[in-house]
Design a protein around this motif. Structure first.
Motif, short mmCIF file in Angstrom:
data_model
loop_
_atom_site.label_atom_id
_atom_site.label_comp_id
_atom_site.label_asym_id
_atom_site.label_seq_id
_atom_site.Cartn_x
_atom_site.Cartn_y
_atom_site.Cartn_z
N VAL A 110 5.68 14.05 1.46
CA VAL A 110 6.40 13.19 2.41
C VAL A 110 5.49 12.83 3.58
CG1 VAL A 110 8.32 13.08 4.03
CG2 VAL A 110 8.67 14.05 1.76
N ALA A 111 4.76 13.81 4.10
CA ALA A 111 3.87 13.57 5.24
C ALA A 111 2.74 12.61 4.87
CB ALA A 111 3.29 14.89 5.74
N LEU A 112 2.18 12.75 3.67
CA LEU A 112 1.12 11.83 3.22
C LEU A 112 1.66 10.42 3.09
CD1 LEU A 112 -0.72 13.98 0.52
CD2 LEU A 112 -1.58 13.33 2.77
N PHE A 113 2.85 10.29 2.53
CA PHE A 113 3.45 8.96 2.38
C PHE A 113 3.68 8.31 3.75
CE2 PHE A 113 7.48 6.50 2.07
CZ PHE A 113 6.99 5.44 1.33
N MET A 114 4.17 9.08 4.71
CA MET A 114 4.40 8.53 6.05
C MET A 114 3.08 8.16 6.72
SD MET A 114 7.39 11.08 7.41
CE MET A 114 7.23 10.39 9.04
N ALA A 115 2.05 8.97 6.53
CA ALA A 115 0.76 8.67 7.14
C ALA A 115 0.18 7.37 6.57
CB ALA A 115 -0.21 9.83 6.89
N VAL A 116 0.33 7.17 5.27
CA VAL A 116 -0.17 5.93 4.66
C VAL A 116 0.58 4.73 5.21
CG1 VAL A 116 -0.30 4.64 2.50
CG2 VAL A 116 -1.00 7.03 2.56
N ASN A 117 1.89 4.82 5.34
CA ASN A 117 2.65 3.70 5.90
C ASN A 117 2.28 3.42 7.34
OD1 ASN A 117 4.87 2.56 4.03
ND2 ASN A 117 5.01 4.76 3.68
N LEU A 118 1.98 4.47 8.11
CA LEU A 118 1.53 4.27 9.49
C LEU A 118 0.20 3.54 9.52
CD1 LEU A 118 1.75 4.76 12.53
CD2 LEU A 118 0.67 6.99 12.17
N ILE A 119 -0.73 3.95 8.64
CA ILE A 119 -2.04 3.29 8.59
C ILE A 119 -1.88 1.82 8.21
CG2 ILE A 119 -4.24 3.23 7.35
CD1 ILE A 119 -4.04 6.28 7.14
N VAL A 120 -1.00 1.53 7.24
CA VAL A 120 -0.75 0.15 6.83
C VAL A 120 -0.21 -0.66 8.01
CG1 VAL A 120 0.69 -1.33 5.39
CG2 VAL A 120 -0.43 0.67 4.40
N ASP A 121 0.72 -0.09 8.77
CA ASP A 121 1.28 -0.80 9.93
C ASP A 121 0.22 -1.09 10.99
OD1 ASP A 121 3.76 -0.86 8.79
OD2 ASP A 121 4.49 0.93 9.81
N LEU A 122 -0.75 -0.18 11.14
CA LEU A 122 -1.79 -0.37 12.14
C LEU A 122 -2.86 -1.36 11.70
CD1 LEU A 122 -2.29 3.34 13.32
CD2 LEU A 122 -1.03 1.52 14.49
N VAL A 123 -3.14 -1.38 10.38
CA VAL A 123 -4.20 -2.25 9.86
C VAL A 123 -3.70 -3.66 9.64
CG1 VAL A 123 -5.76 -2.61 7.90
CG2 VAL A 123 -5.45 -0.32 8.84
N GLY A 157 0.80 -1.22 0.00
CA GLY A 157 0.00 0.00 0.00
C GLY A 157 0.84 1.27 0.00
N GLY A 158 1.90 1.28 0.79
CA GLY A 158 2.77 2.45 0.82
C GLY A 158 3.41 2.73 -0.52
N LEU A 159 3.87 1.67 -1.19
CA LEU A 159 4.47 1.82 -2.51
C LEU A 159 3.45 2.33 -3.52
CD1 LEU A 159 6.82 1.44 -4.49
CD2 LEU A 159 6.13 -0.95 -4.74
N ILE A 160 2.22 1.81 -3.45
CA ILE A 160 1.18 2.23 -4.38
C ILE A 160 0.87 3.72 -4.22
CG2 ILE A 160 -1.28 2.00 -4.90
CD1 ILE A 160 -1.03 -0.98 -4.35
N VAL A 161 0.67 4.15 -2.98
CA VAL A 161 0.32 5.55 -2.75
C VAL A 161 1.48 6.47 -3.12
CG1 VAL A 161 -0.33 7.25 -1.01
CG2 VAL A 161 -1.37 4.99 -1.00
N SER A 162 2.71 6.09 -2.78
CA SER A 162 3.86 6.92 -3.14
C SER A 162 3.99 7.05 -4.65
CB SER A 162 5.14 6.33 -2.55
OG SER A 162 5.42 5.06 -3.10
N THR A 163 3.74 5.97 -5.39
CA THR A 163 3.79 6.03 -6.84
C THR A 163 2.69 6.93 -7.39
OG1 THR A 163 4.67 3.77 -6.91
CG2 THR A 163 3.79 4.66 -8.96
N LEU A 164 1.50 6.86 -6.80
CA LEU A 164 0.42 7.74 -7.22
C LEU A 164 0.76 9.20 -6.98
CD1 LEU A 164 -2.73 5.80 -5.92
CD2 LEU A 164 -1.99 6.04 -8.29
N LEU A 165 1.37 9.50 -5.84
CA LEU A 165 1.72 10.87 -5.52
C LEU A 165 2.75 11.42 -6.49
CD1 LEU A 165 1.96 10.63 -1.62
CD2 LEU A 165 0.25 11.89 -2.93
N VAL A 166 3.71 10.58 -6.89
CA VAL A 166 4.76 11.04 -7.81
C VAL A 166 4.23 11.15 -9.23
CG1 VAL A 166 6.99 10.46 -8.82
CG2 VAL A 166 6.62 10.14 -6.37
#
Length: 306
Positions: A276-289, A229-238
């Motif tokens: 950067v903040a959005l990418f970190m937030a997505v990775n945090l959500i992935v770690d929690l879910v 999920g983190g990779l997907i969102v980071s790719t979308l952002l870029v």
């Protein structure tokens, strides 16, 4: 996250000053100016202050929500972001929905059906993975906007339904590469789950195949899918920078591209730090879910600690 954001803020702020040229040169628009005029411009935008002073002042303003004033648009950066960020978030959300639905569905079909269906999905996903977002944008524009006229070729539209119609082609162009990647990840994870002992045991107990696939195979594969999920969102952002530029969408991706070319330091720095903040937030959500989807993650951590 706070420490990472601090390091990222220093990298974002410092990287802009490594680029050739200067904001003062852009503000003058190529015109010659006296040393007094250059000094006045530098003093107004604090360009003559030491690097550490400029960074600490900028960081303090960012913490308070003050992103500075755009050198290009002569307005507050926060106002630019408020106007353009919703469009980008809507585009990314639409693209993410397309990626999740199409990617998981294709991966499931390939893993379950096998044979010719599996080969077809692999060939299609290979084509998708090998197609960059800006190439997909040009192809989709030429076919569905110019030739068929089904969708607009640019703009964001007015109203919710019209905006969805305008963002459909950009969302597909943004999602195409990631659909192929996620389909392959889902397929590989499900094939690996098919060979596990608990699946063999469930089949031996006479559990219907559709329940085996849903409860034991797909659910176990979702853990691997979620970690991407983190990779997907980071790719979308870029990639949204290229897609928004191709479709003339007034989002932060196009704003970042224009601000970079004009050396609009405050705007580039604010958008970069937000990404950067959005990418970190997505990775945090992935770690929690992830422990909720796959309890073995929590059990493995406790076992390792013990």
């Amino acid at each position: 996250m706070a420490a990472t954001l601090l390091v990222a803020s220093f990298a974002v702020f410092g990287a802009m000053y490594l680029a050739p040229g200067s904001p003062a040169g852009f503000l003058l628009s190529g015109r010659s100016a006296s040393p007094e005029a250059l000094a006045a411009i530098s003093a107004r935008y604090h360009l003559d202050d030491p690097f550490a002073v400029r960074y600490l002042r900028w960081l303090g303003d960012m913490v308070q929500g003050d992103f500075g004033r755009s050198l290009t648009y002569r307005t507050e950066v926060s106002r630019l972001l408020a106007d353009r960020l919703p469009t980008t978030l809507m585009l990314i959300t639409m693209a993410l929905c397309v990626v999740l639905v199409a990617g998981i569905l294709l991966g499931r079909i390939a893993a379950v059906r096998g044979g010719a269906v599996d080969t077809t999905v692999l060939v299609a996903t290979t084509f998708a993975v090998g197609t960059p977002s800006f190439v997909a944008a040009v192809l989709l524009q030429g076919l569905f906007a110019v030739e068929l006229g089904w969708f607009p070729s640019s703009g964001t539209g007015d109203g919710l339904l019209d905006r969805i119609r305008h963002l459909t082609l950009p969302a597909v162009a943004l999602a195409l590469y990631l659909i192929g990647m996620l389909a392959r990840v889902t397929r590989a994870a499900m094939l690996d789950a098919f060979d596990s002992d608990h699946v063999t045991s469930a089949r031996g107990r006479g559990v219907p195949e559709r329940l085996v696939i849903r409860r034991h195979v797909l659910r176990n594969a979702l853990g691997t899918v979620l970690t991407t999920g983190g990779l997907i969102v980071s790719t979308l952002l870029v990639c949204t920078i290229l897609v928004e530029t191709a479709f003339s969408i007034g989002g932060i991706g196009q704003l970042l591209e224009l601000s970079t070319s004009t050396k609009d330091f405050p705007t580039v720095q604010a958008i970069s730090l937000i990404i950067v903040a959005l990418f970190m937030a997505v990775n945090l959500i992935v770690d929690l879910v992830l422990p909720l989807v796959d309890p073995r993650v929590t059990l493995g951590t406790r076992g390792g600690t013990a």
